[in-house]
Design a protein around this motif. Structure first.
Motif, PDB file in Angstrom:
ATOM      1  N   ALA A  49       0.814  -1.219   0.000  1.00 55.00           N
ATOM      2  CA  ALA A  49       0.000   0.000   0.000  1.00 55.00           C
ATOM      3  C   ALA A  49       0.843   1.263   0.000  1.00 55.00           C
ATOM      4  O   ALA A  49       0.318   2.360  -0.061  1.00 55.00           O
ATOM      5  N   GLY A  50       2.149   1.133   0.104  1.00 56.83           N
ATOM      6  CA  GLY A  50       3.008   2.303   0.068  1.00 56.83           C
ATOM      7  C   GLY A  50       3.010   3.115   1.347  1.00 56.83           C
ATOM      8  O   GLY A  50       2.982   4.340   1.317  1.00 56.83           O
ATOM      9  N   LEU A  51       3.033   2.431   2.463  1.00 56.96           N
ATOM     10  CA  LEU A  51       3.026   3.132   3.745  1.00 56.96           C
ATOM     11  C   LEU A  51       4.448   3.380   4.233  1.00 56.96           C
ATOM     12  O   LEU A  51       5.386   2.697   3.844  1.00 56.96           O
ATOM     13  N   ASN A  52       4.554   4.397   5.076  1.00 55.12           N
ATOM     14  CA  ASN A  52       5.804   4.661   5.788  1.00 55.12           C
ATOM     15  C   ASN A  52       5.467   5.541   6.986  1.00 55.12           C
ATOM     16  O   ASN A  52       4.368   6.093   7.055  1.00 55.12           O
ATOM     17  N   PRO A  53       6.374   5.654   7.933  1.00 53.11           N
ATOM     18  CA  PRO A  53       6.068   6.387   9.169  1.00 53.11           C
ATOM     19  C   PRO A  53       5.567   7.807   8.913  1.00 53.11           C
ATOM     20  O   PRO A  53       4.591   8.238   9.548  1.00 53.11           O
ATOM     21  N   ASP A  54       6.174   8.528   8.005  1.00 52.60           N
ATOM     22  CA  ASP A  54       5.756   9.909   7.746  1.00 52.60           C
ATOM     23  C   ASP A  54       4.339   9.979   7.196  1.00 52.60           C
ATOM     24  O   ASP A  54       3.530  10.803   7.614  1.00 52.60           O
ATOM     25  N   ALA A  56      -9.874  10.217  18.299  1.00 49.51           N
ATOM     26  CA  ALA A  56     -10.197   9.277  17.219  1.00 49.51           C
ATOM     27  C   ALA A  56      -8.945   8.706  16.566  1.00 49.51           C
ATOM     28  O   ALA A  56      -9.038   7.861  15.677  1.00 49.51           O
ATOM     29  N   VAL A  57      -7.795   9.194  16.975  1.00 48.80           N
ATOM     30  CA  VAL A  57      -6.540   8.681  16.411  1.00 48.80           C
ATOM     31  C   VAL A  57      -6.199   7.354  17.066  1.00 48.80           C
ATOM     32  O   VAL A  57      -5.586   7.281  18.121  1.00 48.80           O
ATOM     33  N   THR A  58      -6.634   6.307  16.397  1.00 47.74           N
ATOM     34  CA  THR A  58      -6.455   4.966  16.911  1.00 47.74           C
ATOM     35  C   THR A  58      -5.850   4.130  15.791  1.00 47.74           C
ATOM     36  O   THR A  58      -6.053   4.423  14.610  1.00 47.74           O
ATOM     37  N   LEU A  59      -5.101   3.122  16.145  1.00 41.17           N
ATOM     38  CA  LEU A  59      -4.475   2.301  15.118  1.00 41.17           C
ATOM     39  C   LEU A  59      -5.530   1.679  14.216  1.00 41.17           C
ATOM     40  O   LEU A  59      -5.340   1.580  12.996  1.00 41.17           O
ATOM     41  N   VAL A 118       5.207   1.764  12.609  1.00 36.46           N
ATOM     42  CA  VAL A 118       5.282   2.435  13.907  1.00 36.46           C
ATOM     43  C   VAL A 118       5.323   1.372  15.000  1.00 36.46           C
ATOM     44  O   VAL A 118       4.798   0.273  14.830  1.00 36.46           O
ATOM     45  N   ALA A 119       5.969   1.725  16.100  1.00 36.94           N
ATOM     46  CA  ALA A 119       6.210   0.723  17.140  1.00 36.94           C
ATOM     47  C   ALA A 119       4.983   0.456  18.000  1.00 36.94           C
ATOM     48  O   ALA A 119       4.817  -0.629  18.542  1.00 36.94           O
ATOM     49  N   SER A 120       4.131   1.468  18.106  1.00 34.11           N
ATOM     50  CA  SER A 120       2.998   1.365  19.029  1.00 34.11           C
ATOM     51  C   SER A 120       2.081   2.552  18.827  1.00 34.11           C
ATOM     52  O   SER A 120       2.402   3.491  18.079  1.00 34.11           O
ATOM     53  N   ASN A 121       0.978   2.521  19.492  1.00 35.96           N
ATOM     54  CA  ASN A 121       0.061   3.647  19.472  1.00 35.96           C
ATOM     55  C   ASN A 121       0.763   4.903  20.008  1.00 35.96           C
ATOM     56  O   ASN A 121       0.661   5.988  19.425  1.00 35.96           O
ATOM     57  N   ASP A 142       3.936   5.554  20.001  1.00 30.84           N
ATOM     58  CA  ASP A 142       4.904   5.998  18.990  1.00 30.84           C
ATOM     59  C   ASP A 142       4.203   6.827  17.909  1.00 30.84           C
ATOM     60  O   ASP A 142       4.673   7.904  17.522  1.00 30.84           O
ATOM     61  N   LEU A 143       3.084   6.334  17.453  1.00 31.98           N
ATOM     62  CA  LEU A 143       2.334   7.068  16.432  1.00 31.98           C
ATOM     63  C   LEU A 143       1.968   8.459  16.910  1.00 31.98           C
ATOM     64  O   LEU A 143       2.142   9.458  16.190  1.00 31.98           O
ATOM     65  N   ARG A 144       1.484   8.537  18.135  1.00 36.60           N
ATOM     66  CA  ARG A 144       1.045   9.832  18.660  1.00 36.60           C
ATOM     67  C   ARG A 144       2.215  10.780  18.851  1.00 36.60           C
ATOM     68  O   ARG A 144       2.084  11.999  18.676  1.00 36.60           O
ATOM     69  N   GLN A 145       3.361  10.250  19.216  1.00 37.21           N
ATOM     70  CA  GLN A 145       4.525  11.121  19.357  1.00 37.21           C
ATOM     71  C   GLN A 145       4.962  11.653  18.000  1.00 37.21           C
ATOM     72  O   GLN A 145       5.353  12.821  17.872  1.00 37.21           O
ATOM     73  N   ARG A 146       4.879  10.816  16.982  1.00 37.91           N
ATOM     74  CA  ARG A 146       5.204  11.297  15.637  1.00 37.91           C
ATOM     75  C   ARG A 146       4.222  12.392  15.221  1.00 37.91           C
ATOM     76  O   ARG A 146       4.602  13.380  14.577  1.00 37.91           O
TER      77      ARG A 146
END
Lengths: 216, 216
Positions: free
Chosen positions: B5-10, B27-30, B48-51, B53-57
DNA sequence: GTGACTTACCTATGCATCATAGGCAAACCC
DNA sequence: GGGTTTGCCTATGATGCATAGGTAAGTCAC
């Protein structure tokens, strides 16, 4: 465990507040709260409608508690002293009760916000500013500036924003209060930028005796 | 769905930011993010390592974005104008991107906070204040007062604290900026309460040309 | 181009939390 | 002391976070 554990909404809100202070607002969960008071999670639904309901009760409780402390701190003071006391009361509350403080920023449903202690906080700011004898709309402008400053200050201080010290946070706070005192003092003359700050300072002190109590 | 799908952290952080703006930070949930980008939730763990981690990004991204806008707003300005532009940039960002704005207040792990755009915001405040020619420790005091005011203001404005208008929020904001300008102007003389505010106002304008750009 | 490696997605599973439904027994009421 | 109310329980389901392990698409050596 015990049949009839003696629960009620207030007791649960109080326990939730302690839980928030001890383990953070994020730890305030129905499961954790149930464990803390010695019942199974579903039992809590006899007393609170939902997790959201519980958190709103916690928020209202914190708003009331802090309003009480601020009222006590501001009573009998006016001018710079009142501003300092008001901010100090919020800062002390945030420091002593971080979970409760965090809960104060949670959004409330409109109808519950209306009946809650939120408006009381605005009244406290108005009371603290009474010594400056501001008219409208300046008094409202002043309430907003004071409110924003105190709120931002406590948030940043809690988040560790002032941590890598150099001048310690207390010194900066006193300087901030000096600044606000100068501003509100200048407004009390009715024209921004026209007053001599030293004079306005003295003015607010002189009016301390007459107007610094009886709020709430 | 699509293989690769062409995903990456950014990309995920960007999608999370949009999700936060559209449906709130809560609503920002994995699961929701996975649905949005068309994959199953476990697939996100490749990026991403975790929920958390995502929120910190997401937080870092919002801090960088807003810093860019504020820098642009403050560039070429100093004194009262710089303060107004800085606060206005934060307020506009919060209004246009409520979810991103909320994410900016999320706590960061110390090591990620150190490398992130957090310090840049303090630098922006310093840059905005450069026209007042404050020495230390007054400049730090000023950065803290300005930072607390702006942060508190945006929070209260977002929370609807200034909603039941009377004087509209914009008028109060201009008055607040006037106040801060008076305060910082008085500090630029080195002695609190000794400066004439009108003069300090003029001073900061006069210095506009020399010091109002080149920050970052 | 075929085979081996890498990578990005998948299904299956487990755990925690929120929430509802329905049962049982303690407390209270006369 | 029989009936009602009430406060807790077990059972169950939905949703979200996270891990384990499988599979196929893409990449690279040659």
């Amino acid at each position: 465990m015990s049949p009839r554990a003696g629960l009620n909404p207030d007791r649960l809100a109080a326990e939730a507040a302690d839980l928030a202070d001890e383990q953070g607002l994020g730890a305030v969960t129905l499961t954790a709260l149930a464990r803390r008071v010695g019942v199974k999670p579903p039992s809590l639904y006899a007393h609170v409608a939902s997790n959201r309901d519980l958190r709103q009760r916690l928020t209202l409780r914190a708003l009331e508690e802090s309003a009480g402390r601020v009222a006590e701190a501001v009573a009998g003071r006016s001018g710079r002293e009142a501003i300092d006391a008001l901010g100090q009361a919020y800062r002390d509350y945030a420091s002593a009760h971080p979970g409760r403080h965090a809960a104060m920023s949670l959004p409330l449903d409109d109808e519950v916000a209306a009946v809650g202690a939120g408006p009381r906080h605005a009244e406290l700011a108005r009371a603290a500013l009474r010594g400056y004898a501001l008219g409208e709309p300046d008094e409202t402008h002043a309430v907003r500036l004071l409110g924003a400053t105190v709120r931002g200050w406590t948030d940043l201080e809690r988040a560790g924003g002032f941590a890598r010290s150099e001048p310690d946070a207390e010194a900066s706070w006193q300087r901030a209060v000096d600044g606000l005192d100068v501003v509100f003092g200048s407004w009390s003359r009715g024209v921004a930028g026209a007053a001599d700050p030293a004079a306005s300072h003295a003015t607010s002190r002189a009016e301390s005796q007459a107007s610094g109590q009886g709020m709430v």
